[in-house]
Design a protein around this motif. Structure first.
Motif, short mmCIF file in Angstrom:
data_model
loop_
_atom_site.label_atom_id
_atom_site.label_comp_id
_atom_site.label_asym_id
_atom_site.label_seq_id
_atom_site.Cartn_x
_atom_site.Cartn_y
_atom_site.Cartn_z
N SER A 30 0.76 -1.35 0.12
CA SER A 30 -0.07 -0.04 0.08
C SER A 30 0.82 1.17 -0.03
O SER A 30 0.55 2.16 -0.64
CB SER A 30 -0.79 0.02 1.29
OG SER A 30 -0.17 0.14 2.35
N GLY A 34 0.64 3.54 -3.04
CA GLY A 34 0.21 5.21 -2.73
C GLY A 34 1.35 6.05 -2.88
O GLY A 34 0.96 7.23 -3.52
N LEU A 39 -0.31 9.66 -3.64
CA LEU A 39 -1.09 9.73 -2.39
C LEU A 39 -0.19 9.57 -1.36
O LEU A 39 -0.45 8.44 -0.47
CB LEU A 39 -2.12 8.93 -2.55
CG LEU A 39 -3.14 9.00 -3.71
CD1 LEU A 39 -3.98 7.66 -3.84
CD2 LEU A 39 -3.80 9.98 -3.73
N ALA A 43 -0.93 6.81 2.06
CA ALA A 43 -0.05 5.89 2.20
C ALA A 43 0.60 5.97 3.61
O ALA A 43 0.65 4.62 4.39
CB ALA A 43 1.19 6.00 1.22
N MET A 117 -7.53 4.62 -2.94
CA MET A 117 -6.39 4.44 -3.68
C MET A 117 -6.78 3.76 -5.14
O MET A 117 -6.40 3.95 -6.11
CB MET A 117 -5.30 3.44 -2.95
CG MET A 117 -4.50 3.93 -2.14
SD MET A 117 -3.26 2.91 -1.44
CE MET A 117 -2.30 3.93 -0.20
#
Length: 176
Positions: A30, A34, A39, A43, A117
Motif C-alpha cells: 500500500s 500510494g 497519495l 500511504a 487508492m
C-alpha cells in the motif's frame, strides 16, 4: 478510450513473491502503490493504521489473558461439564471488548484507504468501473486490490515514486 486493469482481481498470483508480501505485510504494497499514485498522505495513514491495528490486537490479547486469569470460581455459572458462562465482565473484560471495537474501526479505515487508492488509480489510468464497485472489492479482498494496483502500475512502467506534488524520485526499471 476506456482501459481495463492489466490483471484481474485474482491475477495477483502471477507475481507470487509480491502476492505473499501483500498478504503478510500489506502496508509495504500500500505504501508503494500510494507513493506511485501521488497519495503520500494516504500511504502514511495506512501504515499508521496498520501498526495501530497490531498494537490493539496485542493489547487486546494481553487484556484478555489478564481478565481470564483474574476470574474466580464464583464468576462462572456451570451448566454441565463442558458448558459454562461467565457472568462477570469486569474492567479487563470491558477493555478487551473496547480494543476489539477499535481494531474493527481501524481495519475499516484501512479498507477506506485502499478504496480511495483504487478510485484514484482507476481515474488516473481511465479504467472502466465505478466507485461502488471499487468499495465492494476493497472491502471483500483488500490484499487482492493492492496486488492488482501494484501489478498495473508496474506493467505500465510506473517506477517513479511521487514524493510530493513538485518532486519525484526516479528509479531504474526493474528495481521496484
Amino acid at each position: 478510450m476506456v482501459n481495463e486493469w492489466t490483471h484481474g482481481i485474482c491475477g495477483c498470483t502471477r507475481d507470487v513473491p509480491w502476492c505473499l508480501v501483500t498478504c503478510c505485510l500489506p502496508f509495504v504494497t500500500s505504501f508503494k502503490v500510494g507513493m506511485r499514485l501521488g497519495l503520500r498522505s494516504l500511504a502514511i495513514m495506512f501504515l499508521i493504521f496498520y501498526f495501530l491495528y497490531w498494537i490493539l490486537r496485542i493489547a487486546g490479547f494481553a487484556l484478555y489473558i489478564i481478565w481470564v486469569s483474574e476470574l474466580s470460581e464464583t464468576d462462572y455459572d456451570y451448566y454441565d461439564d463442558d458448558y459454562y458462562q461467565v457472568h462477570s465482565i469486569g474492567m479487563y473484560g470491558l477493555l478487551t471488548y473496547a480494543a476489539d471495537f477499535l481494531m474493527t474501526l481501524v481495519m475499516l479505515a484501512c479498507v477506506v484507504i485502499v478504496w480511495k487508492m483504487r478510485v484514484v488509480a482507476r481515474s488516473q489510468y481511465n479504467i472502466a468501473g465505478d466507485t461502488c464497485e471499487d468499495g465492494v472489492i476493497a472491502f471483500c479482498c483488500g490484499p487482492c486490490v493492492l496486488c492488482q494496483m501494484h501489478n498495473h502500475l508496474r506493467a505500465h512502467g510506473d517506477t517513479e515514486l511521487l514524493i510530493s506534488d513538485n518532486s519525484a524520485v526516479n528509479y531504474p526499471t526493474g528495481t521496484i
